[in-house]
Design a protein around this motif. Structure first.
Motif, mmCIF file in Angstrom:
data_model
loop_
_atom_site.group_PDB
_atom_site.id
_atom_site.type_symbol
_atom_site.label_atom_id
_atom_site.label_comp_id
_atom_site.label_asym_id
_atom_site.label_seq_id
_atom_site.Cartn_x
_atom_site.Cartn_y
_atom_site.Cartn_z
ATOM 1 N N VAL A 34 0.842 -1.206 0.000
ATOM 2 C CA VAL A 34 0.000 0.000 0.000
ATOM 3 C C VAL A 34 0.873 1.249 0.000
ATOM 4 O O VAL A 34 0.594 2.226 -0.713
ATOM 5 N N THR A 35 1.941 1.225 0.785
ATOM 6 C CA THR A 35 2.854 2.370 0.824
ATOM 7 C C THR A 35 3.460 2.625 -0.548
ATOM 8 O O THR A 35 3.537 3.785 -1.003
ATOM 9 N N ALA A 36 3.885 1.560 -1.233
ATOM 10 C CA ALA A 36 4.455 1.709 -2.577
ATOM 11 C C ALA A 36 3.424 2.261 -3.548
ATOM 12 O O ALA A 36 3.750 3.067 -4.434
ATOM 13 N N LEU A 37 2.165 1.838 -3.383
ATOM 14 C CA LEU A 37 1.103 2.344 -4.258
ATOM 15 C C LEU A 37 0.909 3.849 -4.047
ATOM 16 O O LEU A 37 0.781 4.611 -5.018
ATOM 17 N N LEU A 38 0.901 4.278 -2.792
ATOM 18 C CA LEU A 38 0.751 5.710 -2.516
ATOM 19 C C LEU A 38 1.962 6.504 -3.002
ATOM 20 O O LEU A 38 1.827 7.666 -3.401
ATOM 21 N N ASP A 39 3.130 5.872 -2.980
ATOM 22 C CA ASP A 39 4.323 6.534 -3.522
ATOM 23 C C ASP A 39 4.159 6.788 -5.021
ATOM 24 O O ASP A 39 4.590 7.832 -5.532
ATOM 25 N N ARG A 40 3.544 5.827 -5.718
ATOM 26 C CA ARG A 40 3.406 5.918 -7.179
ATOM 27 C C ARG A 40 2.220 6.766 -7.596
ATOM 28 O O ARG A 40 2.260 7.423 -8.643
ATOM 29 N N ALA A 49 -10.162 1.416 9.518
ATOM 30 C CA ALA A 49 -11.048 1.463 10.684
ATOM 31 C C ALA A 49 -10.252 1.160 11.940
ATOM 32 O O ALA A 49 -10.451 0.143 12.599
ATOM 33 N N ASP A 50 -9.309 2.051 12.258
ATOM 34 C CA ASP A 50 -8.491 1.931 13.458
ATOM 35 C C ASP A 50 -7.668 0.644 13.458
ATOM 36 O O ASP A 50 -7.471 0.012 14.500
ATOM 37 N N LEU A 51 -7.192 0.252 12.273
ATOM 38 C CA LEU A 51 -6.421 -0.987 12.141
ATOM 39 C C LEU A 51 -5.069 -0.716 11.481
ATOM 40 O O LEU A 51 -4.603 -1.512 10.675
ATOM 41 N N MET A 52 -4.441 0.398 11.825
ATOM 42 C CA MET A 52 -3.149 0.719 11.206
ATOM 43 C C MET A 52 -2.111 -0.350 11.519
ATOM 44 O O MET A 52 -1.397 -0.809 10.636
ATOM 45 N N HIS A 53 -2.020 -0.749 12.775
ATOM 46 C CA HIS A 53 -1.015 -1.744 13.148
ATOM 47 C C HIS A 53 -1.422 -3.135 12.659
ATOM 48 O O HIS A 53 -0.588 -3.894 12.174
ATOM 49 N N ALA A 54 -2.683 -3.469 12.768
ATOM 50 C CA ALA A 54 -3.143 -4.808 12.406
ATOM 51 C C ALA A 54 -3.090 -5.069 10.905
ATOM 52 O O ALA A 54 -3.118 -6.228 10.477
ATOM 53 N N THR A 55 -3.023 -4.013 10.108
ATOM 54 C CA THR A 55 -2.954 -4.194 8.657
ATOM 55 C C THR A 55 -1.606 -3.738 8.087
ATOM 56 O O THR A 55 -1.468 -3.575 6.876
ATOM 57 N N GLY A 56 -0.627 -3.530 8.957
ATOM 58 C CA GLY A 56 0.710 -3.196 8.500
ATOM 59 C C GLY A 56 0.897 -1.779 8.016
ATOM 60 O O GLY A 56 1.863 -1.476 7.313
ATOM 61 N N LEU A 57 0.007 -0.863 8.399
ATOM 62 C CA LEU A 57 0.051 0.508 7.888
ATOM 63 C C LEU A 57 0.628 1.513 8.887
ATOM 64 O O LEU A 57 0.546 2.716 8.644
ATOM 65 N N ALA A 58 1.215 1.028 9.968
ATOM 66 C CA ALA A 58 1.686 1.952 11.009
ATOM 67 C C ALA A 58 2.683 2.964 10.455
ATOM 68 O O ALA A 58 2.652 4.147 10.806
ATOM 69 N N GLY A 59 3.569 2.527 9.556
ATOM 70 C CA GLY A 59 4.575 3.425 9.015
ATOM 71 C C GLY A 59 4.038 4.437 8.029
ATOM 72 O O GLY A 59 4.705 5.434 7.709
ATOM 73 N N LEU A 60 2.835 4.196 7.545
ATOM 74 C CA LEU A 60 2.257 5.098 6.549
ATOM 75 C C LEU A 60 1.932 6.458 7.151
ATOM 76 O O LEU A 60 1.898 7.478 6.438
ATOM 77 N N LYS A 61 1.716 6.501 8.457
ATOM 78 C CA LYS A 61 1.355 7.759 9.112
ATOM 79 C C LYS A 61 2.482 8.781 9.001
ATOM 80 O O LYS A 61 2.225 9.986 8.886
ATOM 81 N N GLU A 62 3.730 8.307 9.039
ATOM 82 C CA GLU A 62 4.872 9.209 8.905
ATOM 83 C C GLU A 62 5.169 9.532 7.438
ATOM 84 O O GLU A 62 5.576 10.642 7.112
ATOM 85 N N ARG A 63 4.969 8.554 6.571
ATOM 86 C CA ARG A 63 5.350 8.726 5.167
ATOM 87 C C ARG A 63 4.328 9.546 4.389
ATOM 88 O O ARG A 63 4.685 10.404 3.587
ATOM 89 N N HIS A 64 3.033 9.256 4.602
ATOM 90 C CA HIS A 64 1.966 9.982 3.902
ATOM 91 C C HIS A 64 0.872 10.365 4.907
ATOM 92 O O HIS A 64 -0.259 9.864 4.824
ATOM 93 N N ASP A 66 -1.029 12.851 5.226
ATOM 94 C CA ASP A 66 -2.218 13.493 4.672
ATOM 95 C C ASP A 66 -3.047 12.540 3.826
ATOM 96 O O ASP A 66 -4.121 12.907 3.359
ATOM 97 N N ARG A 67 -2.555 11.311 3.643
ATOM 98 C CA ARG A 67 -3.303 10.353 2.812
ATOM 99 C C ARG A 67 -3.580 9.045 3.549
ATOM 100 O O ARG A 67 -3.799 8.022 2.934
ATOM 101 N N LEU A 68 -3.573 9.117 4.863
ATOM 102 C CA LEU A 68 -4.015 8.008 5.701
ATOM 103 C C LEU A 68 -5.170 8.506 6.550
ATOM 104 O O LEU A 68 -4.997 9.373 7.400
ATOM 105 N N ILE A 69 -6.358 7.974 6.297
ATOM 106 C CA ILE A 69 -7.563 8.422 6.992
ATOM 107 C C ILE A 69 -8.060 7.298 7.901
ATOM 108 O O ILE A 69 -8.329 6.184 7.437
ATOM 109 N N ASN A 70 -8.146 7.584 9.188
ATOM 110 C CA ASN A 70 -8.643 6.616 10.165
ATOM 111 C C ASN A 70 -10.029 7.069 10.617
ATOM 112 O O ASN A 70 -10.169 8.089 11.299
ATOM 113 N N VAL A 71 -11.056 6.302 10.257
ATOM 114 C CA VAL A 71 -12.431 6.680 10.603
ATOM 115 C C VAL A 71 -12.869 6.084 11.938
ATOM 116 O O VAL A 71 -13.997 6.308 12.371
#
Length: 330
Positions: A34-40, A49-64, A66-71
């Motif tokens: 997902v991170t590579a997709l957002l890079d491209r 849905a509050d699953l950043m760590h459970a879906t491997g997206l924890a690092g996306l908060k620092e990298r993008h 403005d493009r990580l939305i947690n509802v």
């Protein structure tokens, strides 16, 4: 003499086969993909849905950021927000657990996304028995039946973490106008796909050739079918293995081509035998077939709670158990 009749030799053979296909973590690979997709893609947005760590997206908060939305824990809202983003020209990648994304938010997937012909990538992680210890609230064996019944919905179930990359990229590049449900696992799974292997939505991959039986599977069950084919080979049973990673639209040509030369067909899925891949195969062959078809999956009952490997073994969803069923069928 069959390896299946010698437990010690069978265990050694299975261990060696699995060791030749090292495992990779699905969640970590998904987060990186997902991170590579957002890079491209500047238009891509991850929604969770509050699953950043459970879906491997924890690092996306620092990298993008403005493009990580947690509802929050609100899958219906999650899917509705994603539909709104798509209507505004964004490419939303919805990241959640399959059990909640397909059961709680099925109306939003149908009406907000599919009916309105919006390009939303719905990623359902922890599908099948990959969250076996979570019990029936988190195990997911009805999601394919639900999602493939929705008009204008594509359903893809990658077979390993490398094919996950291929599927997400193909989903992002697919022509707009339809939501795509990606069915993903959770923990480590064995890898047999190579980075350069071809991948196309709607086109199965034939991994082995055989004229005795065709094993049709998706997700982690493809690896188990490869193991079953390997166990059957010394007995003179040649098994064709079809990686049917796209359940909708299913590859009718591949199914009919296999049906033209095999003696039997076995469909293996980590999903209910009702409404899943087996049902899709039978729909292709509804005008008749001259050979037996066996469907191996989750029967019409709740599986027990436990670790994923043990659950798969107990339900007959392991290579040796599949090989046993094939041998008996033939």
């Amino acid at each position: 003499m069959s390896l299946l009749d010698h437990p010690d030799r069978l265990h050694e053979h299975v261990s060696a086969f699995r060791a030749a296909h090292p495992r990779a973590d699905v969640r970590a690979r998904f987060g990186a993909s997902v991170t590579a997709l957002l890079d491209r893609r500047p238009d891509a947005v991850a929604v969770t849905a509050d699953l950043m760590h459970a879906t491997g997206l924890a690092g996306l908060k620092e990298r993008h950021p403005d493009r990580l939305i947690n509802v929050g824990i609100a899958e219906q809202n999650l899917t509705g927000v994603a539909a709104g983003l798509a209507a505004c020209g964004k490419l939303p990648v919805v990241c959640g657990y399959a059990a909640f994304l397909t059961l709680r938010a099925v109306e939003q997937a149908k009406v907000d996304c599919a009916y309105n012909e919006l390009k939303v990538i719905l990623c359902g992680l922890a599908s099948g028995l990959s969250y076996g210890v979570g019990g029936p609230t988190h195990q997911t064996y009805e999601d394919i039946a639900i999602m493939r019944a929705i008009p204008n919905m594509i359903v893809v179930a990658p077979s390993d973490p490398v094919e996950l990359d291929h599927a997400l990229q193909a989903a992002a590049e697919h022509p707009a106008g339809t939501p795509i449900y990606l069915r993903l696992g959770r923990g480590p799974e064995h890898v047999f796909t190579r980075p350069g292997d071809p991948f196309a939505i709607g086109r199965a991959a034939r991994l082995t050739e055989g004229r005795d039986v065709c094993l049709v599977a998706h997700g982690a069950m493809v690896m188990e079918c490869l193991l079953a084919a390997d166990l059957l080979r010394p007995e003179g049973i040649a098994a064709e293995v079809l990686n049917m990673h796209t359940v909708k639209p299913v590859d009718r040509g591949a199914i009919l081509a296999a049906a033209a030369h095999v003696r039997a067909m076995v469909v293996v899925e980590e999903h209910s035998v009702i409404g899943g891949l087996g049902a899709a195969v039978l729909e292709v062959l509804e005008r008749g077939h001259a050979f037996p078809i066996l469907r191996i999956g989750v029967e019409d009952a709740y599986p027990p709670i436990g670790p994923t490997p043990e659950l798969r073994e107990s339900l007959g969803l392991s290579g040796p158990r599949i090989a046993d069923r094939v041998r008996a069928l033939l």
